[in-house]
Motif scaffolding. Structure first.
Motif: not given
Length: 422
Positions: A16-19, A38-41, A50-58
């Motif tokens: 099922s889609p994440f909620s 977040l689902e992948r990296g 939602q498919g949006r990317s982020y630069l991870d500085f955490v």
């Protein structure tokens, strides 16, 4: 409910889609989560559901040493889990011995105890200090000194050791036997020791972070730590360093204590040791290797899977000379953040840190708070993490590139202007 029905329900839940509503309905609300799943990296980037990317500085809060999905870490733990992922410490574990050998060969320590997290490593250190006080110093109720604004974990003894009252609220009575002193303040430490001497109290150990992470990215003062080392030698106190956040190369040296020109009697490490696979460790010199069989243990500590991950991290760090990258990229990041401070002195107060753990210090602008800046950075595609009431922390993976540092700086400036209304 039949086994087939149960399996069908599990399969449906996974598919099922994440909620967030479904998540919040069954997970305890012990975190103030940002509305982001977040689902992948890959490398220094992550993607949300939602498919949006982020630069991870955490980086999992200074944990993902090699970033996400590093092929050698993936290969190592995939290979290990196909062979043997967990056995009891009632038996010898070859991978554990190999990782302990690497750690002792590359530090001032002679022995290693493995556990699962930084808090557990600090619990082991606290027990070590207590036993030293009881048996070596022959004190019935030994005291452990820690610093104000410190952070040592969330278990009861570790949270008591943490010198921040906000973490104590609601959990009294706390563990006895701790006193807090100002960080980097030798006169205050000496006054506290004199006070305890006058009261007939015995200090068994001083537990300090080489750099305070959660407390606001406060680097240790070299002269202070060298004086503390001398005091510990004179008074037979253990000097124990909490390297959970700065260890394994994040400070620009393999261990934070190397920036201070001292060696501790014992130190703790976790976070970056497994690159995101849970593992922690207490490292001790032979002179304080006093915990005996049956006095401390950890069911999962040092299992084959976690130690294989640690070995992969160590191998890549050495082969790819990551310490040089940490130093170069850290200097680049601090210089870029200082340029922001110079451009926006009404909003920003300064920059501090070592290697790739750096804090951007904010002014007292009601619109420009750590949480507000972190939220605005998310909108720009950058993940950052607060550190105390006035600091935003930058802790990217140690593999971060010069181009990614520049990208993060540009995003930070846009986020800052967005909340400041400039």
């Amino acid at each position: 409910m039949s086994p087939e029905t149960v399996l069908a329900a599990v399969d449906a839940a996974i598919a099922s889609p994440f909620s967030t509503d479904a998540f919040d309905a069954c997970v305890m609300q012990t975190y103030g989560r940002f509305p982001l799943a977040l689902e992948r990296g890959e490398g220094c980037r992550v993607w949300d559901t939602q498919g949006r990317s982020y630069l991870d500085f955490v980086a999992g809060i200074a944990t993902c040493t090699l970033g996400h999905a590093h092929p050698e870490l993936v290969d190592a733990i995939s290979d290990q889990i196909r062979k043997l992922h967990h056995v009891s410490n009632l038996y010898y574990i070859p991978e554990q011995g190999q990782l302990a050998a690497w750690l002792t060969a590359n530090s001032c320590a002679d022995r290693v105890f493995f556990c699962n997290s930084g808090a557990e490593a600090n619990e082991a250190a606290i027990k070590l200090a207590r036993k030293h006080g009881n048996t070596v110093l022959e004190a019935e109720n030994p005291i452990i000194l820690t610093a104000q604004a410190s952070f040592h974990g969330r278990t009861l003894a570790a949270v008591t050791a943490t010198g921040q009252p906000k973490y104590h609220k609601g959990f009294q009575p706390l563990v006895q036997g701790f006193r807090y002193v100002p960080y980097n303040d030798l006169a205050a430490l000496e006054a506290t020791l004199a006070e305890l001497d006058a009261a007939g109290e015995t200090v068994a150990a001083i537990l300090l972070e080489p750099l305070q992470g959660e407390g606001g990215v406060n680097p240790g003062d070299r002269a202070y730590f060298q004086a503390v080392r001398q005091l510990c030698d004179q008074r037979r106190m253990l000097l124990i360093l909490d390297e959970v956040q700065v260890g394994m190369g994040r400070s620009g040296q393999l261990w934070g204590y190397e920036n201070l020109g001292i060696e501790p009697d014992a130190f703790t490490v976790a976070k970056g040791l497994g690159g995101g696979v849970p593992i922690g460790a207490l490292l001790v010199k032979a002179s304080c290797n006093i915990l005996q069989a049956g006095e401390h243990a950890s069911t999962f500590g040092g299992n084959p899977l976690a130690c294989r991950a640690g070995l992969a991290i160590a191998q890549v760090m050495e082969r790819d000379q990551l310490l040089a990258n940490v130093q170069a990229r850290g200097e680049q990041l601090r210089a870029g953040l200082q340029e922001l401070v110079d451009r926006y002195p009404n909003l920003l107060a300064g920059v501090r840190g070592w290697g790739l753990i750096n804090g951007l210090v904010l002014r007292n602008d009601p619109n420009v708070t750590p949480i507000a800046l972190v939220k605005a950075a998310i909108e720009q595609g950058l993940l950052l993490v607060p550190a105390g009431a006035e600091v935003v922390r930058f802790v990217p993976p140690l593999i971060v590139s010069a181009a990614e540092i520049d990208e993060a700086l540009a995003m930070t400036e846009r986020a800052l202007l967005a909340i400041a209304g400039e």
